[in-house]
Write a protein that holds these residues in place. Sequence first.
Motif, PDB file in Angstrom:
ATOM      1  N   THR A  82       0.855  -1.182   0.000  1.00 37.86           N
ATOM      2  CA  THR A  82       0.000   0.000   0.000  1.00 37.86           C
ATOM      3  C   THR A  82       0.887   1.227   0.000  1.00 37.86           C
ATOM      4  OG1 THR A  82      -0.094  -0.092   2.419  1.00 37.86           O
ATOM      5  CG2 THR A  82      -1.941  -1.059   1.208  1.00 37.86           C
ATOM      6  N   GLU A  95     -11.584  12.235  -0.708  1.00 33.11           N
ATOM      7  CA  GLU A  95     -11.201  11.395  -1.836  1.00 33.11           C
ATOM      8  C   GLU A  95     -10.385  12.189  -2.846  1.00 33.11           C
ATOM      9  OE1 GLU A  95     -13.280   8.510  -5.241  1.00 33.11           O
ATOM     10  OE2 GLU A  95     -14.492   9.487  -3.693  1.00 33.11           O
ATOM     11  N   GLN A  98      -7.754  11.655  -8.417  1.00 26.46           N
ATOM     12  CA  GLN A  98      -7.080  10.597  -9.165  1.00 26.46           C
ATOM     13  C   GLN A  98      -6.127   9.876  -8.225  1.00 26.46           C
ATOM     14  OE1 GLN A  98      -5.596  11.703 -13.097  1.00 26.46           O
ATOM     15  NE2 GLN A  98      -3.726  10.554 -12.731  1.00 26.46           N
ATOM     16  N   ARG A  99      -5.995   8.575  -8.380  1.00 18.77           N
ATOM     17  CA  ARG A  99      -5.095   7.817  -7.513  1.00 18.77           C
ATOM     18  C   ARG A  99      -3.666   8.317  -7.641  1.00 18.77           C
ATOM     19  NH1 ARG A  99      -5.321   1.588  -8.463  1.00 18.77           N
ATOM     20  NH2 ARG A  99      -3.703   1.709  -6.876  1.00 18.77           N
ATOM     21  N   LEU A 101       0.042   7.022  -6.718  1.00 17.88           N
ATOM     22  CA  LEU A 101       0.781   5.851  -6.294  1.00 17.88           C
ATOM     23  C   LEU A 101       2.232   6.186  -5.985  1.00 17.88           C
ATOM     24  CD1 LEU A 101      -0.571   3.211  -8.829  1.00 17.88           C
ATOM     25  CD2 LEU A 101      -1.503   3.886  -6.612  1.00 17.88           C
ATOM     26  N   ARG A 156      -1.008  13.564  -0.828  1.00 16.62           N
ATOM     27  CA  ARG A 156      -1.142  12.242  -1.443  1.00 16.62           C
ATOM     28  C   ARG A 156      -1.905  11.285  -0.547  1.00 16.62           C
ATOM     29  NH1 ARG A 156       4.147   8.806  -2.378  1.00 16.62           N
ATOM     30  NH2 ARG A 156       3.812   8.435  -0.156  1.00 16.62           N
ATOM     31  N   GLY A 159      -2.947   7.398  -1.146  1.00 22.31           N
ATOM     32  CA  GLY A 159      -3.090   7.115  -2.568  1.00 22.31           C
ATOM     33  C   GLY A 159      -4.521   7.171  -3.050  1.00 22.31           C
ATOM     34  N   TYR A 160      -5.474   7.020  -2.125  1.00 16.42           N
ATOM     35  CA  TYR A 160      -6.902   7.084  -2.450  1.00 16.42           C
ATOM     36  C   TYR A 160      -7.553   8.318  -1.818  1.00 16.42           C
ATOM     37  CZ  TYR A 160      -6.590   2.209  -4.004  1.00 16.42           C
ATOM     38  OH  TYR A 160      -6.266   1.058  -4.660  1.00 16.42           O
ATOM     39  N   ARG A 161      -7.172   8.606  -0.581  1.00 16.49           N
ATOM     40  CA  ARG A 161      -7.735   9.736   0.146  1.00 16.49           C
ATOM     41  C   ARG A 161      -6.591  10.577   0.707  1.00 16.49           C
ATOM     42  NH1 ARG A 161     -13.075   9.268   1.256  1.00 16.49           N
ATOM     43  NH2 ARG A 161     -12.940  10.725   2.990  1.00 16.49           N
ATOM     44  N   ARG A 289      -1.353  -2.332  -6.647  1.00 19.89           N
ATOM     45  CA  ARG A 289      -1.993  -1.487  -5.640  1.00 19.89           C
ATOM     46  C   ARG A 289      -1.073  -0.359  -5.181  1.00 19.89           C
ATOM     47  NH1 ARG A 289      -7.262  -1.943  -5.991  1.00 19.89           N
ATOM     48  NH2 ARG A 289      -7.748  -4.082  -6.539  1.00 19.89           N
ATOM     49  N   LYS A 604      -8.008   5.793 -16.999  1.00 15.96           N
ATOM     50  CA  LYS A 604      -7.444   6.963 -16.326  1.00 15.96           C
ATOM     51  C   LYS A 604      -6.745   7.919 -17.286  1.00 15.96           C
ATOM     52  CE  LYS A 604      -8.641   5.969 -12.111  1.00 15.96           C
ATOM     53  NZ  LYS A 604      -9.635   6.815 -11.413  1.00 15.96           N
TER      54      LYS A 604
END
Length: 645
Positions: A82, A95, A98-99, A101, A156, A159-161, A289, A604
């Motif tokens: 993660t 949120e 965009q992701r 990573l 960041r 990565g999702y939130r 992920r 994306k």
Amino acid sequence: MIEVNFTNEQLKIIENLGFDLTQEYLKQLFGSSSLLQDDLVLVLKVSNALYRARIPIITNEQYDLYISMLKDINPRHSYLNTVEPELLIGAKTVELPQRMLSTDKAYSKEEINRWINRVLKAAEEINVPEEEIYVRVTPKLDGYAAYDDGETLYTRGDGYRGQDITRAFNRGLKVANNGPRGLGAGEIVIKKSYFNKNMRDTFENSRNIQAAIIAEKNIDEKVQEALNDGACVFYPFSTLENHTSHFTEVLSNFESIVDEMWSTVDFDIDGVILEITHEPLKQYMGATRKYHRWQIAFKVNEDSAEVEVLDIIPQTSRTGRISPVAELVPTKLSGATISRVTVHHYNMVKTKGIGPGAIVRLVRSGLVIPKIEEVIKEAEPKLPESCPSCNSHLLWEADHLICPNKTDCPAQTENTLIHFFKTLGNNDGFGPKVIEKLTAKGYKHIHEIYSLKPIDFAHYGFGEKTSQNLYDQLTASREIEIEDWRFLSAFGVSRLGGGNCERLLQHHSLPDLFELSAEDLMKLDGFAQISSESIVEGLYNIKDEFFKVYELGFNLSETPKLQDNKVSISPITGSVIVFTGTMRHGSRGDMEKQAKSLGAKVAKSVSGKTDYLVTGDKVGEAKISSAREKGVKVISENEYIELIR
């Protein structure tokens, strides 16, 4: 071993994370030369939190050392798969548009060659000619990762939130090179020349400046002055100086290109980034992920030494696998003292003759933990007969020794509970030390922990405020919406990471998975016989506990089905859609979920296979023009809403 002393500010941050850790315990933990898996993860979490707070307790090299130690103990540990959280302690998360990573790392030319070979293999699979494969090389900025959608600047996060730090722009932060807002991912950085001339006497390093820029409290006068002088900027990755050429040229002139990129910007960098530019190929390669497969970071360092083994210590993982850890005569490699390294498995210990007195050659590449390259002098291998956690007799399973006690092994119980809360990711406080206290009181199952009330936590030694907070976090974790694939992945079934969970749930509902046979799974793409049999067995083993937790009423968002006969054909069924800009009819994530439920495929990035580019507010003309050149139909958000109606 590392000698550390924590300041009051650092201890306060650790406390805010929900860790009940004293100065003395932390010193003992960081000073240990023999960390078990749970303690190692705790060291990583504390170190990462303090680093993100800009008051680091260890160096980047030492952190990488701990990361590699964990990889050797358990390469599938959730912490490694993660994105390391970059959050402001105590702030609310939102949120991300965009992701975002992390970037996979390479430390040698050989690793870069292997990455290129993976790119070429993917290109061959979708008939992309090699002459179309170009690589963009940019400096890897060492700043604070953020995302700018034109209205909001986000951290960041995981990565999702992330968190809203738009206040940095309100304070005077500029986009590098006077660029426009809304260019996506980038880094908050300060010019090296300015820092060295004006701020080095006040601040220990530039990361402290970046922390002050985004902090909620009043900003430091010197930092405000640096903002006013334009020395602190948000640098979008898309606008970085770069060297872009055919992959063959990048490989043949690799060293000179790296040298060129190293001196191209007046900011701290810690490597270079390589990424392919072919959009359909990038989309095909996708991401794990944690990392984009079409991108890699390169760092430089390598050292080796011959070291004597002092002992072999067994450690029990969440799955019952026993990992052999070699304790070594402390040896300095690349500036760090190495005193332990994990051997791959006990069959290697047995066949290579690794035991007290053995001499092994270690190679430390890229400032990470060394790998055992070869055994120079063999010794009597040291193999455990029983589990170090529960004393159960061990069994051989292929190359590994396994503890078969799945119900009463403390190490497996603790690590299973820790994995659940870590993977769930929508609550705070249930880290290793809290779980350790609860398992010591006899709690072995997830559903039992959810039955606890504040008075129960207080009875077990937690303070009044902490007890209420832990109870509130349990309640929140059931109420905050999470994906059903993430919920399933949290149970830690072997071979059921997030990707496989999502793939399964694209075909079957969550409760129905427990009725599937291995043959049913093998009919789906990506599920071979061995993995299918392992998954079915794993689901059988967790079935009772799963439904006890599932029936607690978690707020699960359902993975859209690839084939759902209950959904009528919509105007976008089978279309490939990309959403860009700021949406007004809901978050971009919500609109993507809706599009998937209507039978569309959501991407994306725009490629020649894209059917629609749906534009919200503040989208650059260059992106729109590029899409139209590829034959993509560009429509506004309102036009899209009318289309699906």
